[in-house]
Structures are given as C-alpha cells and as structure tokens.
Scaffold this motif. Structure first.
Motif, PDB file in Angstrom:
ATOM      1  N   MET A 136       0.856  -1.179   0.000  1.00  0.00           N
ATOM      2  CA  MET A 136       0.000   0.000   0.000  1.00  0.00           C
ATOM      3  C   MET A 136       0.895   1.232   0.000  1.00  0.00           C
ATOM      4  O   MET A 136       1.722   1.403   0.895  1.00  0.00           O
ATOM      5  CB  MET A 136      -0.948   0.058   1.196  1.00  0.00           C
ATOM      6  CG  MET A 136      -1.830   1.314   1.173  1.00  0.00           C
ATOM      7  SD  MET A 136      -3.237   1.275   2.292  1.00  0.00           S
ATOM      8  CE  MET A 136      -2.432   1.515   3.891  1.00  0.00           C
ATOM      9  N   MET A 137       0.737   2.074  -1.023  1.00  0.00           N
ATOM     10  CA  MET A 137       1.494   3.314  -1.122  1.00  0.00           C
ATOM     11  C   MET A 137       0.604   4.477  -0.716  1.00  0.00           C
ATOM     12  O   MET A 137      -0.443   4.713  -1.332  1.00  0.00           O
ATOM     13  CB  MET A 137       1.988   3.532  -2.554  1.00  0.00           C
ATOM     14  CG  MET A 137       2.919   2.444  -3.048  1.00  0.00           C
ATOM     15  SD  MET A 137       3.553   2.859  -4.707  1.00  0.00           S
ATOM     16  CE  MET A 137       4.303   1.281  -5.152  1.00  0.00           C
ATOM     17  N   SER A 138       1.014   5.192   0.335  1.00  0.00           N
ATOM     18  CA  SER A 138       0.355   6.436   0.697  1.00  0.00           C
ATOM     19  C   SER A 138       1.113   7.556   0.011  1.00  0.00           C
ATOM     20  O   SER A 138       2.288   7.803   0.318  1.00  0.00           O
ATOM     21  CB  SER A 138       0.346   6.621   2.216  1.00  0.00           C
ATOM     22  OG  SER A 138      -0.628   5.795   2.810  1.00  0.00           O
ATOM     23  N   TRP A 139       0.432   8.204  -0.929  1.00  0.00           N
ATOM     24  CA  TRP A 139       1.062   9.206  -1.802  1.00  0.00           C
ATOM     25  C   TRP A 139       0.535  10.577  -1.404  1.00  0.00           C
ATOM     26  O   TRP A 139      -0.647  10.857  -1.547  1.00  0.00           O
ATOM     27  CB  TRP A 139       0.723   8.883  -3.244  1.00  0.00           C
ATOM     28  CG  TRP A 139       1.441   9.692  -4.274  1.00  0.00           C
ATOM     29  CD1 TRP A 139       2.650  10.305  -4.165  1.00  0.00           C
ATOM     30  CD2 TRP A 139       0.973   9.946  -5.604  1.00  0.00           C
ATOM     31  NE1 TRP A 139       2.977  10.926  -5.332  1.00  0.00           N
ATOM     32  CE2 TRP A 139       1.967  10.724  -6.244  1.00  0.00           C
ATOM     33  CE3 TRP A 139      -0.174   9.591  -6.322  1.00  0.00           C
ATOM     34  CZ2 TRP A 139       1.831  11.158  -7.557  1.00  0.00           C
ATOM     35  CZ3 TRP A 139      -0.303  10.019  -7.623  1.00  0.00           C
ATOM     36  CH2 TRP A 139       0.687  10.787  -8.235  1.00  0.00           C
ATOM     37  N   ARG A 140       1.433  11.398  -0.882  1.00  0.00           N
ATOM     38  CA  ARG A 140       1.031  12.706  -0.378  1.00  0.00           C
ATOM     39  C   ARG A 140       0.482  13.589  -1.499  1.00  0.00           C
ATOM     40  O   ARG A 140       1.017  13.617  -2.605  1.00  0.00           O
ATOM     41  CB  ARG A 140       2.234  13.401   0.261  1.00  0.00           C
ATOM     42  CG  ARG A 140       1.902  14.730   0.907  1.00  0.00           C
ATOM     43  CD  ARG A 140       3.139  15.368   1.493  1.00  0.00           C
ATOM     44  NE  ARG A 140       3.782  14.502   2.473  1.00  0.00           N
ATOM     45  CZ  ARG A 140       3.359  14.329   3.731  1.00  0.00           C
ATOM     46  NH1 ARG A 140       2.280  14.950   4.134  1.00  0.00           N
ATOM     47  NH2 ARG A 140       4.017  13.541   4.552  1.00  0.00           N
ATOM     48  N   GLY A 141      -0.580  14.320  -1.193  1.00  0.00           N
ATOM     49  CA  GLY A 141      -1.140  15.240  -2.163  1.00  0.00           C
ATOM     50  C   GLY A 141      -0.528  16.626  -2.068  1.00  0.00           C
ATOM     51  O   GLY A 141      -0.083  17.042  -1.002  1.00  0.00           O
ATOM     52  N   LEU A 180      -3.373   2.057  -3.491  1.00  0.00           N
ATOM     53  CA  LEU A 180      -2.926   3.445  -3.565  1.00  0.00           C
ATOM     54  C   LEU A 180      -3.835   4.311  -2.698  1.00  0.00           C
ATOM     55  O   LEU A 180      -5.063   4.325  -2.875  1.00  0.00           O
ATOM     56  CB  LEU A 180      -2.950   3.942  -5.006  1.00  0.00           C
ATOM     57  CG  LEU A 180      -2.469   5.385  -5.207  1.00  0.00           C
ATOM     58  CD1 LEU A 180      -0.993   5.533  -4.810  1.00  0.00           C
ATOM     59  CD2 LEU A 180      -2.677   5.832  -6.652  1.00  0.00           C
ATOM     60  N   ARG A 181      -3.212   5.045  -1.792  1.00  0.00           N
ATOM     61  CA  ARG A 181      -3.934   5.895  -0.829  1.00  0.00           C
ATOM     62  C   ARG A 181      -3.437   7.332  -1.022  1.00  0.00           C
ATOM     63  O   ARG A 181      -2.437   7.741  -0.474  1.00  0.00           O
ATOM     64  CB  ARG A 181      -3.639   5.369   0.585  1.00  0.00           C
ATOM     65  CG  ARG A 181      -4.246   6.123   1.743  1.00  0.00           C
ATOM     66  CD  ARG A 181      -3.855   5.362   3.018  1.00  0.00           C
ATOM     67  NE  ARG A 181      -4.242   6.017   4.239  1.00  0.00           N
ATOM     68  CZ  ARG A 181      -3.387   6.494   5.155  1.00  0.00           C
ATOM     69  NH1 ARG A 181      -2.067   6.404   4.956  1.00  0.00           N
ATOM     70  NH2 ARG A 181      -3.812   7.052   6.256  1.00  0.00           N
ATOM     71  N   TRP A 182      -4.178   8.080  -1.841  1.00  0.00           N
ATOM     72  CA  TRP A 182      -3.743   9.424  -2.182  1.00  0.00           C
ATOM     73  C   TRP A 182      -4.329  10.451  -1.211  1.00  0.00           C
ATOM     74  O   TRP A 182      -5.508  10.391  -0.853  1.00  0.00           O
ATOM     75  CB  TRP A 182      -4.160   9.767  -3.609  1.00  0.00           C
ATOM     76  CG  TRP A 182      -3.760  11.169  -3.984  1.00  0.00           C
ATOM     77  CD1 TRP A 182      -2.497  11.602  -4.253  1.00  0.00           C
ATOM     78  CD2 TRP A 182      -4.610  12.312  -4.064  1.00  0.00           C
ATOM     79  NE1 TRP A 182      -2.509  12.965  -4.508  1.00  0.00           N
ATOM     80  CE2 TRP A 182      -3.798  13.418  -4.397  1.00  0.00           C
ATOM     81  CE3 TRP A 182      -5.985  12.512  -3.880  1.00  0.00           C
ATOM     82  CZ2 TRP A 182      -4.314  14.704  -4.566  1.00  0.00           C
ATOM     83  CZ3 TRP A 182      -6.494  13.793  -4.051  1.00  0.00           C
ATOM     84  CH2 TRP A 182      -5.658  14.866  -4.387  1.00  0.00           C
ATOM     85  N   ALA A 183      -3.495  11.421  -0.777  1.00  0.00           N
ATOM     86  CA  ALA A 183      -3.944  12.578   0.018  1.00  0.00           C
ATOM     87  C   ALA A 183      -4.790  12.140   1.211  1.00  0.00           C
ATOM     88  O   ALA A 183      -5.910  12.598   1.408  1.00  0.00           O
ATOM     89  CB  ALA A 183      -4.691  13.572  -0.860  1.00  0.00           C
ATOM     90  N   TRP A 184      -4.212  11.264   2.008  1.00  0.00           N
ATOM     91  CA  TRP A 184      -4.904  10.756   3.197  1.00  0.00           C
ATOM     92  C   TRP A 184      -5.110  11.880   4.222  1.00  0.00           C
ATOM     93  O   TRP A 184      -4.455  12.912   4.188  1.00  0.00           O
ATOM     94  CB  TRP A 184      -4.095   9.610   3.806  1.00  0.00           C
ATOM     95  CG  TRP A 184      -2.755  10.039   4.352  1.00  0.00           C
ATOM     96  CD1 TRP A 184      -2.479  10.390   5.644  1.00  0.00           C
ATOM     97  CD2 TRP A 184      -1.524  10.184   3.641  1.00  0.00           C
ATOM     98  NE1 TRP A 184      -1.159  10.730   5.782  1.00  0.00           N
ATOM     99  CE2 TRP A 184      -0.551  10.620   4.567  1.00  0.00           C
ATOM    100  CE3 TRP A 184      -1.142   9.993   2.313  1.00  0.00           C
ATOM    101  CZ2 TRP A 184       0.782  10.854   4.206  1.00  0.00           C
ATOM    102  CZ3 TRP A 184       0.181  10.236   1.961  1.00  0.00           C
ATOM    103  CH2 TRP A 184       1.120  10.663   2.892  1.00  0.00           C
ATOM    104  N   ASP A 185      -6.030  11.644   5.156  1.00  0.00           N
ATOM    105  CA  ASP A 185      -6.325  12.607   6.235  1.00  0.00           C
ATOM    106  C   ASP A 185      -6.663  13.986   5.683  1.00  0.00           C
ATOM    107  O   ASP A 185      -6.285  15.015   6.256  1.00  0.00           O
ATOM    108  CB  ASP A 185      -5.155  12.701   7.211  1.00  0.00           C
ATOM    109  CG  ASP A 185      -5.016  11.466   8.088  1.00  0.00           C
ATOM    110  OD1 ASP A 185      -5.767  10.509   7.869  1.00  0.00           O
ATOM    111  OD2 ASP A 185      -4.154  11.467   8.976  1.00  0.00           O
ATOM    112  N   MET A 186      -7.371  14.018   4.581  1.00  0.00           N
ATOM    113  CA  MET A 186      -7.695  15.286   3.925  1.00  0.00           C
ATOM    114  C   MET A 186      -8.596  16.164   4.787  1.00  0.00           C
ATOM    115  O   MET A 186      -8.691  17.370   4.564  1.00  0.00           O
ATOM    116  CB  MET A 186      -8.339  15.020   2.566  1.00  0.00           C
ATOM    117  CG  MET A 186      -9.770  14.517   2.575  1.00  0.00           C
ATOM    118  SD  MET A 186     -10.126  12.957   3.426  1.00  0.00           S
ATOM    119  CE  MET A 186      -9.269  11.804   2.348  1.00  0.00           C
ATOM    120  N   ASN A 187      -9.244  15.575   5.790  1.00  0.00           N
ATOM    121  CA  ASN A 187     -10.129  16.347   6.668  1.00  0.00           C
ATOM    122  C   ASN A 187      -9.385  16.927   7.868  1.00  0.00           C
ATOM    123  O   ASN A 187     -10.001  17.384   8.826  1.00  0.00           O
ATOM    124  CB  ASN A 187     -11.285  15.475   7.152  1.00  0.00           C
ATOM    125  CG  ASN A 187     -10.814  14.221   7.886  1.00  0.00           C
ATOM    126  OD1 ASN A 187      -9.761  13.667   7.566  1.00  0.00           O
ATOM    127  ND2 ASN A 187     -11.588  13.765   8.853  1.00  0.00           N
TER     128      ASN A 187
END
Length: 315
Positions: A109-114, A145-152
């Motif tokens: 799982m790749m967490s990809w910063r936005g 793929l986990r893009w821009a996590w914790d956006m809230n």
C-alpha cells in the motif's frame, strides 16, 4: 491526534515526461454521488476484500533497523509475513516499480502525499501524475494506492470542493495510462480538524465508482475503538470493504496499550466488513516520542500476537 510530517523516500528522478496524454483542466466534474444512486465497484478492486477475513499489515520502521530488517523481525515475531506492507511517498517522489523487501506473499500500500489540490485540477501536474500511473502500471501486480490521506485535517483552503475533483482527475489519468492494477483507498481521519460541518469526512467522499476501499485512520488516546470507528463503519460498510489504514494507541502506562489492542481485536471481529487493518508500527516518527511499535512492551506484543494468530486475521 496530529502526528504526520513524514517525507518521501526519494528525490524526483530525472525521467522524461514527454509523450503524456493531455487532460482537460476545464472539465466540470460530475456531481458527488449520493449513497442512494451511486454505482458500486467490486469490493476491493484488484486487491479484493478477503470475505470474512482480515488482512493484517503494517507500516514498519524501527529504530536501528533498516526497513527490510524491521519487516523480517515482525515475520519472526508473528510467524508469518505482513499481509500489507505500507510505505509513504511525497508528491514528487518516483513511485517504486518494485521493493526488494516485499515478497509475493504481501501486498504493497502506497500512501502518496497530495499537493495543493489546485495543482491537480488546473492540469499543471498532469505529466507528474501520468508518470506515477505508468510506474504503478509497470508493477503489474495489485497495488493499494492511498492518495492525500487525512484530507479532513488540513487547512481551511483545502476542502472538499477542491479535493473531490482533484481525486477524480488523478483517478481518470491512472485509468487512461492503463494502471488497472491499482486498488483505490480513500482514507480520512476518524476525527476532523477543524471539527466543522464543512470539513466532515463524508463531504470528501469522491463517489463509489472512484473508491475500492473505504479507509479510516485513528490513534487512540483514551477513546475506545467504537468511539473512533463506529460512525465510519456504519456509513460505508454496506457499500465498500473497510480498511483501518493507520492505527495504534498511546501507552498511558500499566496495561493501557495491550488492553486497547485486545479491545480493538474484539471490535474488528464483530465488524465483518473490515477486510484490512494496517498498524502504524514505528518508533521513529518525526516530532513524536511515542513508541507506536507493536512491541513497545512485552504485554503489547503478546496482545498483538494474539490478534495476528486469530484465524480471522489470516486474510
């Protein structure tokens, strides 16, 4: 709990960006789909929901050990490999085609910063996004793929009105570039900051057709697992497989941390839509002295081993 300033793992490589498709920046995104009308995609996409089981994995980075050494230590302690190997990348990092320490028994799982979402919606990042899509397509194996996590939990200027079209644009570019092996993980934090209606995590949902896994992260500091995750579960469990994308607990001494792990173990077992759990297994997080790792105490490790050994957690 604010806890992340993780940087990417590599600098942007000098790869050619020519030959990319052109993506219109003036396209009006379709309206956000409502729960009653949005079409569902298959559960989990290319990383399918294990169906009554739980894939147990981790972001593992341990003091004094390389990533490979840390993952090998956990395999010895748990008697099996991590089902999901979680890694973080910055927006301009070159996403990896392969990782030497990940075998076919694990899914990455790749967490990809936005970036600022306008960089996506105005088209200026299209070539970067297309290059990332081609890199993941080259992997040829199912990849989360986990893009821009914790956006809230971002600044007021970065809100759902800009996040949703950005997410959808990236999704479209990945489709156009043939990255069909990507399984999309949408992942807010369990508590919004600021805690205002406009910033509720439901407002950031891009629609069922854009999400394979509904993920949520949370770090316990006195809250029960139900306090943190029940509302999210009740909102999305009938629509998508649920992933706890980052989780750990603050150790307040005594048996607080192992007790919480045991309570979390029980919570997951009674929520059949939870198909994956990814622990935040580290003691090297920048700016934090908290030992999130599973073996911060012998009792914590024992509680985690009991969860890992449960037949339900063999997905």
């Amino acid at each position: 709990m604010r806890r992340r300033s993780l940087l990417g793992l590599s600098a942007l490589a000098a790869l050619p960006l020519a030959g990319c498709k052109t993506y219109r920046s003036d396209e009006t995104p379709p309206p956000i789909e409502s729960p009653a009308t949005s079409p569902s995609s298959p559960g989990g996409g290319t990383v399918p929901d294990p169906g009554g089981k739980v894939m147990l994995g981790a972001y593992t980075q341990l003091k004094g050990l390389s990533t490979a050494e840390g993952i090998a230590l956990r395999e010895r302690q748990l008697g099996r490999p991590e089902r999901i190997v979680h890694r973080f990348y910055s927006w301009t990092d070159t996403l990896p085609v392969s990782l030497s320490y990940v075998t076919s028994r694990s899914t990455v799982m790749m967490s990809w910063r936005g970036p600022g979402y306008q960089q996506v919606t105005n088209g200026s990042a299209d070539k970067l996004i297309a290059r990332a899509a081609r890199r993941l397509a080259e992997r040829k194996v199912p990849t989360l793929l986990r893009w821009a996590w914790d956006m809230n939990r971002k600044a007021v200027s970065e809100n759902a009105a800009s996040y949703v079209p950005a997410y959808r644009r990236i999704h479209k570019i990945f489709q156009d570039e043939g990255a069909e092996n990507v399984s999309w993980v949408w992942s807010p934090n369990w508590n919004s900051y600021p805690d205002e209606d406009w910033n509720a995590w439901t407002r950031y949902y891009p629609g069922d057709g854009y999400v394979d896994w509904a993920g949520v992260s949370g770090y316990a500091d006195g809250q029960t697992p139900g306090d943190m995750f029940d509302q999210f579960y009740e909102t999305y469990a009938a629509r998508k497989p649920i992933m706890i994308t980052e989780v750990s607990a603050v150790d307040r001494g005594g048996s607080t941390k192992p007790d919480w792990i045991t309570a979390f173990h029980a919570w997951v077992k009674t929520r059949p839509a939870v198909g994956a759990v990814v622990w935040f297994d580290t003691d090297t997080h920048p700016g934090s002295t908290e030992k999130w790792r599973i073996d911060s105490t012998a009792a914590s490790l024992k509680a985690y081993q009991a969860m890992s050994a449960d037949p339900v957690f063999t997905g």
